[in-house]
Design a protein around this motif. Structure first.
Motif, PDB file in Angstrom:
ATOM      1  N   MET A   1       1.122  -0.973   0.032  1.00  0.00           N
ATOM      2  CA  MET A   1       0.618   0.301  -0.167  1.00  0.00           C
ATOM      3  C   MET A   1       1.159   1.425  -0.166  1.00  0.00           C
ATOM      4  O   MET A   1       0.351   2.598  -0.303  1.00  0.00           O
ATOM      5  N   ASP A   2       1.730   1.159  -0.102  1.00  0.00           N
ATOM      6  CA  ASP A   2       3.480   2.381  -0.108  1.00  0.00           C
ATOM      7  C   ASP A   2       2.868   3.193  -1.389  1.00  0.00           C
ATOM      8  O   ASP A   2       2.839   4.062  -0.937  1.00  0.00           O
ATOM      9  N   GLY A   3       2.796   2.801  -1.992  1.00  0.00           N
ATOM     10  CA  GLY A   3       2.261   3.823  -2.949  1.00  0.00           C
ATOM     11  C   GLY A   3       1.105   4.594  -3.032  1.00  0.00           C
ATOM     12  O   GLY A   3       0.664   6.017  -3.079  1.00  0.00           O
TER      13      GLY A   3
ATOM     14  N   ARG B   1       0.473   9.058  -1.385  1.00  0.00           N
ATOM     15  CA  ARG B   1      -0.325   9.780  -3.154  1.00  0.00           C
ATOM     16  C   ARG B   1      -1.641  10.816  -1.947  1.00  0.00           C
ATOM     17  O   ARG B   1      -1.494  11.455  -2.529  1.00  0.00           O
TER      18      ARG B   1
END
Lengths: 73, 684
Positions: free
Chosen positions: B391-393, B397
């Motif tokens: 989920m880091d990307g 955001r």
């Protein structure tokens, strides 16, 4: 080169870290020191990576991997 | 052996199996508490062996004992306090190199340390070998191989602790260091008593600082540790023992000290561990799919979909049986009470108040049980940490690190531990942001509301409607975070750094302890908060300005609800009963359901008959599917329960902030429900 440019599966040696002191200490405590060899286990396009340090995997965000100077070995 | 109860502190890295080991000794009979003033969790249990009682304290998992985070500071202070007699340092023997750093720090504290080499089963599986003669020789502390999962070595570990309790300093340590290496005057002595001996330059400084400390603080114990900490520029130690050392300290030696510790660790590993290059192939293979740059996210969504599918379908199937039991109980209670000649009021209080309220909530136990079982599986298998990476990307955001997603994920279980889990974020602003959006993640207490109202009004599509509530919550969380990111542009957020443990088959005992703790929480909540709320609700509904009344329209509750009806009318909830249920829901979200039982005077709303009854009543009031939708949306988004609000207050340390957050949530809930209701009325 910077760590985030490292290819999946490559072994790299840490040369220098240019991070906030607290983050740098955190990495050092985990055994990632200048001179330590690390392996890139997996990576995303943007630079988030899974790195193996002394046998343990760590996920690192792009904001960390772009601040670590490494060289190929 | 002394007759005094021995207190053993369990310390170790995260993911070293410390909790599994601790549970193997204590079972599920734990006392979970926070340290006074701070919300750092400690668990306590007791065990008996050979007529001796031992008090076991499980401390938070940590990689080091610096004073950078509150958790580490608290752990360190507790270990140093007189409360702890012996430290058991639990290490993952299959990852000894990384674990030994904490060991070296613990040994410097000057208390008796016993090394428990956990996960010996994995070490053997991988064909690794550890030299158990050389290891204690080099470290100067007893080293005991254990396997918490296979329950081997447990008794021996406690024996070792008992026999080691009075040992403040290690016996002579056998180093085989070349004495020529060092020109330090005390080199010989140092190597006799300290496993970790630094370079001459640092040893000189340690000696000098030690002497100055002795002058300034004659009663100080363990000068060496304090001196090392001062060399490391440790703020907490420096503040407690101020000393002018400007002539001695020309730089920060922390980096050098860490370096030298790892130098020694490499030496120890080189001598004591054989065949360590064998890789954990299975974890790499699994990770190829689960952390795949493209497939990782869909796989995660699929897994979460499965979790909710099980929660709803299997949970509902089991719930049916609970309802039958509850019906039987209600009938038996009415029969029994009538037989003993109880008054109408008492029968009403017990059946319409307590059984309807508390019992109604108990029927949801299967759903809650399955949800927590699934979460325990994800956590214990090692997958949870991967979610942070996957989920880091997306989180980047919205201005948060992937790590902030873990508290949000836990929020599906319960908001209280989820808010506490936000502690993993170091940056205060990021923590506040995460705490603000976590309550939007629909917790298990809101589940009964969706189950009831979606089944009532949407029949076969109930599951889709209920699931869409979860999606809406997630969407609102992301939207709020996005707005906040926009508000503080240009700020760097927390950096993702998290260990990804080896995958393992979840341990049955660990899962049992985890789930039974949650089930116990749920039951005790039903027995306390919901019990009281049901009685209060019954009182408010059955007493009016003219005393006891069986006509709810004349009650205090009706009067209070009617005052607020105009506020709720635009969002389709302008019914005093619903308004009152929502207010009572602040005590605990399930109370919305139990209140409906009490309010509409239905013995058990969740049975088929009860549902039909409620459906008819609501329908006659003009409350249809669209109103139900607005109600679910409002319940999803409005102020979390009292327990969660109290936790948020504790974690943020600010009433103002907590108040602002509650106002924000009420506004968001009202506006979203308004949008749903008005848009819905337009189209339908």
């Amino acid at each position: 080169m910077k760590l985030y440019e490292g290819q999946k599966g490559s072994t790299l040696q840490v040369i220098h870290m240019e991070l906030p002191v607290q983050t740098e200490r955190r990495l050092e405590v985990l055994g990632m020191l200048e001179g330590t060899r690390i392996t890139v286990v997996n990576r995303k396009k943007k630079g988030a990576m899974i790195i193996k340090i002394r046998g343990t995997r760590f996920a690192m965000g792009q904001s960390i991997t772009e601040c670590i100077e490494v060289k190929e070995v | 052996m002394s007759t005094k109860e021995l207190t053993i502190g369990f310390v170790g890295n995260p993911n070293c199996g410390k909790t599994t080991l601790f549970n193997a000794y204590t079972g599920a009979n734990l006392k979970v508490a926070n340290w006074p003033g701070v919300t750092v969790e400690k668990k306590e249990g007791a065990m008996r062996l050979h007529d001796e009682t031992y008090r076991l304290v499980d401390l938070p998992g940590t990689y080091s004992l610096t004073s950078y985070t509150m958790e580490e500071t608290v752990t360190r202070q507790y270990i140093l306090s007189d409360d702890v007699d012996v430290i058991v340092d639990v290490v993952d023997a299959s990852a000894l190199e990384r674990n030994l750093y904490l060991t070296l720090q613990l040994m410097e504290l000057g208390k008796p340390v016993v090394l428990a080499l956990n996960m010996m089963d994995i070490v053997q599986e991988r064909g690794m070998e550890i030299d158990f003669h050389r290891l204690p020789e080099m470290l100067g502390i007893p080293c005991v191989p254990v396997s918490a999962r296979r329950r081997t070595g447990l008794e021996i570990l406690i024996h070792t602790v008992a026999h080691h309790q009075d040992k403040a300093l290690g016996e002579k340590i056998i180093h085989h260091h070349d004495p020529e290496e060092s020109r330090h005057k005390d080199a010989e002595e140092h190597h006799k008593y300290y496993a970790m001996v630094y370079s001459d330059e640092i040893e000189d400084k340690i000696d000098e600082i030690g002497e100055r400390l002795k002058e300034a603080y004659p009663d100080m114990e363990n000068l060496r540790w304090h001196a090392i900490k001062i060399l490391e520029n440790d703020q907490e130690v420096k503040e407690r023992h101020p000393l002018d050392l400007t002539d001695l300290l020309d730089q920060d030696y922390e980096k050098e000290i860490i370096n030298q510790k790892f130098g020694f660790i490499e030496e120890v590993i080189g001598e004591c561990v054989a065949n360590r290059t064998r890789k954990a192939e299975s974890t790499d293979r699994t990770d190829r799919l689960l952390t795949h740059p493209v497939l990782g996210l869909p796989v995660f969504l699929l897994i979460m979909g499965l979790v909710f599918f099980l929660t709803f379908t299997v949970g509902d199937w089991l719930k049916g049986y609970f309802e039958i039991a509850l019906d039987w109980l209600t009938e038996a209670a009415v029969g029994g009470l009538t037989a003993v000649g109880a008054g109408e009021m008492l029968i009403s209080l017990i059946t319409n108040g307590i059984i309807a309220g508390v019992g109604g909530i108990l029927t949801f136990l299967p759903n809650i049980f399955i949800l927590f079982l699934a979460l325990a599986f994800l956590e214990d298998s090692g997958y949870m940490a991967r979610v942070a990476y996957v989920m880091d990307g997306i989180m980047g955001r919205i201005g948060l690190s992937g790590r902030a997603f873990l508290p949000m994920l836990l929020g599906f279980g319960c908001t209280v531990p989820a808010v506490m889990a936000s502690r993993v974020l170091e940056d205060r602003r990021d923590r506040m942001k995460t705490i603000l959006i976590t309550p939007f993640m629909s917790c298990s207490a809101r589940l009964p509301i969706y189950v009831m109202f979606s089944e009532l009004f949407f029949g076969e599509r109930a599951m889709i409607v209920a699931f869409s509530m979860y999606v809406l919550g997630l969407f609102m969380a992301i939207l709020s975070a996005f707005v906040m990111k926009f508000l503080d542009r240009g700020r760097e957020s927390d950096m993702l750094l998290i260990e990804l443990p080896e995958y393992k088959t979840p341990n049955a005992h660990t899962i049992y302890v985890y789930v039974s703790e949650k089930v116990k929480d749920y039951l005790s909540k039903a027995g306390t908060t919901i019990f009281v709320a049901s009685i209060v609700m019954w009182l408010v509904m059955n007493f009016g300005f003219h005393g006891y009344t069986s006509d709810m329209d004349q009650s205090f509750g009706a009067a209070l609800g009617r005052v607020l009806v105009p506020v709720f009318a635009p969002i389709g909830l302008g019914y005093w009963q619903i308004v009152l249920a929502l207010i009572s829901g602040i005590a605990a979200k399930e109370v919305v359901v139990s209140s409906c039982s009490v309010l509409f005077g239905i013995g058990n709303v969740t049975t088929e008959a009860g549902m039909a009854n409620l459906f008819g009543l609501l329908g006659s009031m003009g409350f249809g599917p669209l109103n139900a939708c607005a109600l679910m949306v409002f319940c999803l988004l409005y102020v979390p329960c009292m327990a969660a609000v109290a936790t948020i207050r504790r974690e943020t340390g600010s009433w103002r902030w907590t108040g602002a957050m509650a106002a924000f949530q009420l506004t968001v809930a009202w506006v979203t429900a308004f949008a749903v209701y008005q848009a819905g009325s337009w189209f339908l």
